[in-house]
Design an enzyme around this catalytic site. Structure first.
Site, PDB file in Angstrom:
ATOM      1  N   MET A 270      30.310 -53.149 -37.025  1.00  0.00           N
ATOM      2  CA  MET A 270      30.507 -54.595 -36.950  1.00  0.00           C
ATOM      3  C   MET A 270      30.421 -55.212 -38.344  1.00  0.00           C
ATOM      4  O   MET A 270      31.181 -56.124 -38.683  1.00  0.00           O
ATOM      5  CB  MET A 270      29.483 -55.229 -36.008  1.00  0.00           C
ATOM      6  CG  MET A 270      29.751 -56.687 -35.700  1.00  0.00           C
ATOM      7  SD  MET A 270      31.380 -56.967 -34.977  1.00  0.00           S
ATOM      8  CE  MET A 270      30.994 -57.005 -33.226  1.00  0.00           C
TER       9      MET A 270
ATOM     10  N   PHE B 124     -10.415 -52.386 -42.200  1.00  0.00           N
ATOM     11  CA  PHE B 124      -9.383 -51.367 -42.009  1.00  0.00           C
ATOM     12  C   PHE B 124      -8.535 -51.710 -40.777  1.00  0.00           C
ATOM     13  O   PHE B 124      -9.065 -51.970 -39.706  1.00  0.00           O
ATOM     14  CB  PHE B 124     -10.030 -49.989 -41.841  1.00  0.00           C
ATOM     15  CG  PHE B 124      -9.015 -48.899 -41.596  1.00  0.00           C
ATOM     16  CD1 PHE B 124      -8.080 -48.563 -42.573  1.00  0.00           C
ATOM     17  CD2 PHE B 124      -8.977 -48.230 -40.380  1.00  0.00           C
ATOM     18  CE1 PHE B 124      -7.139 -47.566 -42.342  1.00  0.00           C
ATOM     19  CE2 PHE B 124      -8.033 -47.231 -40.142  1.00  0.00           C
ATOM     20  CZ  PHE B 124      -7.117 -46.901 -41.113  1.00  0.00           C
TER      21      PHE B 124
ATOM     22  N   GLU C 225       5.712 -48.102 -32.099  1.00  0.00           N
ATOM     23  CA  GLU C 225       5.393 -49.251 -31.243  1.00  0.00           C
ATOM     24  C   GLU C 225       6.585 -50.154 -30.977  1.00  0.00           C
ATOM     25  O   GLU C 225       6.648 -50.818 -29.941  1.00  0.00           O
ATOM     26  CB  GLU C 225       4.246 -50.067 -31.853  1.00  0.00           C
ATOM     27  CG  GLU C 225       2.884 -49.369 -31.809  1.00  0.00           C
ATOM     28  CD  GLU C 225       2.631 -48.492 -33.030  1.00  0.00           C
ATOM     29  OE1 GLU C 225       3.577 -48.260 -33.820  1.00  0.00           O
ATOM     30  OE2 GLU C 225       1.478 -48.032 -33.192  1.00  0.00           O
TER      31      GLU C 225
END
Lengths: 179, 572
Positions: free
Chosen positions: B473, B111, B49
């Site tokens: 970096m 749930f 996601e």
């Protein structure tokens, strides 16, 4: 110094959370917060005391005004205002000392709102200092419980006929702000 | 018309002009996914996601439209958090729709139940918990309006499963949002315009700080007209890159921590800064105590809370930049700042000599070479989507963007793993454009699962992995500020070419400048996605650099070419 911010908000679940979360994550401390219905139904009034310099208080206000549920924010420390606190104090008051307890209460214009066998409950409103002084005066008699509200605040003088949702843009210049 | 809540979701999205959404199904959002099949909306199935959120973000940045992401309750929704925070920091219009457990289960630790509106409160402009079908259309319409209105940002709508299942009367017109309009801006006052002109008139050394707001406000033409009329040079923020053309003679380039030394010097010497749609982030100011002390500041930003937030300003204007400049332009008179511009040219000094592009080819490959060749071969016309780190700064320095929305990069949040998914979103938004991912070997491995999404969607996106075997970096900071104690920065990577092959993606690994050019050409002429593993110098350093907390003009400059092979520790 403490600044008094009054926010008028939608009266909806979660709005209080949005307001306090914003103040917290912008790294300001809330001294006290009092919430209740405002004059228009469907809106709430939140009185918040925030410890900050003046620029900081204005910054909190401008962040708060970005919240969808916030209708307007007043920074009362900018103008003369009335600030009140309310306290309930339960004091030990057996027959022997009851008269003295009531005398102390009287001196602070506190009301007796409950009388039990060995204690009384006093109600007092006023400045934070007055309430603190009353509590100290009663402590030798046995201060059993103390419940205090945060500040309630309202500007003095005539209400502006039209309350702008936003300050005029020029007022956001810190130079203009300090005027 | 009686519709289920799930159908109402899609009715609203279609009417908002949405044709592509990025998401991942799950239990609590199942009704919405079922209804999806009956609507003309293309759903992109992601692999995580977070990827979906970055895709919606990349889509919004490339197109200027609202990006839409969908996820289920619990872990689906919490996986969006980084993507939402990223969009919030960079003012990207997005709407996230999440499923929530049934309303009767709310608060029972059911749930896949998470308090999503609570979790996302600080990383969204606003969010909604919708527990009945009647409230879906008003919430979604307001979410779209809010995402775009004023300073854009992400809005989340969390919809319980039962609200999606219930059938109610769908009333599109009755759901028209109005509350976001409470936030009107006061009109731009004559006194503000007069004050701006007065400050401009007094100024001998003015400079425009060009930010992301120019792009968001569509103010490019007016900013250029203003700069040309007044002959004022411009410096851009990272997100301001492309907002004004890199090759415009008045555009000095990027400011800030890895901006050119002479650009930062110009800011420090300016007597008037015109901050257009930027927010004086710490990455562009260095320490505030010594920042641009000779300069008065005019700050124009649509967000009043930004005015005076970091830097005190003489004139703060809470307004849409394009509107403000529309009012200011006709009042302004042509000015000439020839002396100031000449002085800035002098500040440039030997900067060109220190430019890595002028180095003779010794057979070694520097990341800056890769970016330079990419810019040259694509003629500056590609959409480049970067990840976060050294390669991002080299991209900003060496790929010269002349068009708005052609550099897509995570600025405020600095989200590693952003590039690949955001590039997928960008390609959906502008399918006709050449799209390149530029990512480091670290960040790329964070979200490389989305390679499969790329393949499943049949997209042509080219991927440049700038592979130096370090979290570069962080390694650079360790080199400068932690005595080269490389704690947890050496990084092992898979064989990226074989990895690409496993996904069905063509790939090539290169380690010389000549090979790099060939590989970029091969990628461009290939019809499918193409990954290039650029094996670059391992301990290369991004110069110039303002150390964190230092003054903006206390820069560590690029070394002279003769010492370029040495590391930064030897040249500061």
């Amino acid at each position: 110094m403490p600044h008094f911010l009054v926010a008028t908000t939608d009266d909806e679940p979660g709005v209080l959370n949005r307001v306090t979360s914003l103040v917290r994550r912008r790294a300001f401390n809330i001294h006290s917060l009092t919430v209740g219905p405002a004059e228009t139904s469907g809106t709430s009034r939140m009185t918040m005391v925030v410890e900050s310099d003046e620029a900081g208080a204005l910054r909190v206000a401008s962040h708060l005004e970005k919240l969808l549920n916030v209708l307007k924010v007043e920074v009362l420390s900018e103008r003369p205002s009335v600030v009140r606190y309310l306290a309930l104090l339960r004091v030990s008051a057996p027959v022997a000392t009851r008269g003295q307890v009531l005398l102390v209460g009287n001196a602070f214009r506190a009301q007796v709102v409950d009388v039990a066998e060995d204690s009384v409950v006093l109600e007092c409103s006023g400045s934070a200092e007055k309430i603190a002084a009353l509590a100290e005066a009663l402590r030798p008699y046995g201060l059993l419980e103390l419940s205090r509200t945060g500040a309630l605040a309202m500007a003095r003088g005539t209400l502006p006929s039209v309350v702008p949702l936003r300050r005029a843009a020029t007022e956001f210049s810190p130079l203009a702000m300090s005027v | 018309m009686q519709l289920t809540g799930a159908q109402i979701i899609w009715e609203c999205l279609v009417r908002e002009g949405v044709d592509t959404v990025f998401g991942y199904p799950g239990g609590a959002i199942l009704p919405a996914y079922d209804a999806l099949l009956d609507y003309p909306v293309h759903h992109v199935l992601v692999r995580h996601e977070q990827g979906a959120a970055h895709m919606a973000d990349g889509y919004a940045r490339a197109s200027g439209r609202v990006g839409v992401v969908i996820a289920t309750s619990g872990p689906g929704a919490t996986n969006l958090v980084t993507g939402l925070a990223n969009a919030m920091m960079d003012s990207i219009p997005m709407v996230a729709i999440t499923g929530q457990v049934g309303s009767r289960l709310l608060g029972t630790d059911a749930f896949q139940e998470v308090d999503v509106t609570g979790v996302t409160l600080p990383v969204t402009k606003h969010n909604y918990l919708v527990t009945c079908a009647e409230d879906i259309a008003p919430a979604l319409r307001e979410a779209f309006a809010l995402a775009k209105h004023g300073r854009p940002g992400p809005v989340l709508v969390d919809i319980t499963k039962d609200a999606q299942q219930t059938k109610v009367e769908f009333d599109w017109d009755g759901a028209e949002p109005t509350r976001h309009l409470r936030r009107g801006h006061p009109p731009i006052g004559e006194s503000q315009l007069a004050r701006a002109l007065e400050l401009l008139h007094e100024s001998k050394r003015p400079l425009i700080l060009a930010g992301h707001g120019i792009e968001l406000s569509g103010a490019k033409a007016r900013v250029l007209a203003f700069a040309e009329q007044m002959q004022i040079p411009m410096a851009t923020t990272l997100l301001g890159i492309g907002a004004v053309p890199a090759r415009h003679p008045l555009n000095l380039g990027m400011m800030g921590m890895h901006g050119e030394a002479w650009v930062n010097q110009a800011i420090q010497e300016a007597d008037l800064l015109l901050a257009f749609g930027m927010r004086f982030d710490d990455r562009v100011t260095g320490t505030l105590a010594t920042y641009a002390q000779h300069a008065k500041k005019i700050h124009v930003d649509i967000d009043p809370a930004e005015l005076g937030k970091n830097v005190p300003v003489e004139l703060g204007v809470a307004a849409d930049l394009n509107t403000f400049l529309g009012a200011l332009l006709p009042r302004g008179e042509a000015q000439n700042h020839g002396q100031w511009l000449e002085h800035i040219r002098e500040l440039k000094g030997d900067a060109a000599v220190r430019d890595i592009q002028t180095l003779p080819d010794e057979g070694r490959l520097f990341a800056a070479h890769v970016i330079h060749e990419l810019w040259r071969l694509t003629e500056g016309g590609a959409i480049v989507v970067t990840d976060v780190g050294q390669h991002q700064m080299w991209e900003a320095q060496y790929y010269h963007h002349d068009e708005p929305r052609s550099l897509i990069t995570s600025g405020g949040l600095g989200t590693m793993g952003f590039a690949l998914p955001a590039a997928i979103g960008a390609k959906f938004a502008r399918p006709g454009k050449e799209v390149w991912v530029v990512a480091g070997d670290g960040g790329f491995q964070m979200t490389m699962a989305e390679l499969m999404t790329l393949v499943q969607e049949g997209l042509k996106v080219n991927i440049a992995v700038i592979n130096n075997g370090y979290l570069g970096m962080v390694r650079q900071w360790q080199e400068f500020f932690y005595e080269r104690r490389y704690s947890a920065t050496p990084l092992l990577s898979p064989d990226f070419v074989k990895l690409a092959a496993a996904f069905g993606i063509e790939g090539r690994s290169v380690s010389t400048r000549a090979e790099a050019v060939e590989a970029i050409q091969a990628a461009r002429s290939s019809t499918g996605p193409f990954l290039i593993d650029f094996r670059v110098e391992q301990e290369d350093t991004v110069f110039p650099m303002v150390p964190a907390g230092a003054a903006l003009d206390a820069m560590i400059r690029r070394p002279m070419p003769s010492v370029l092979a040495e590391t930064g520790a030897d040249v500061s």
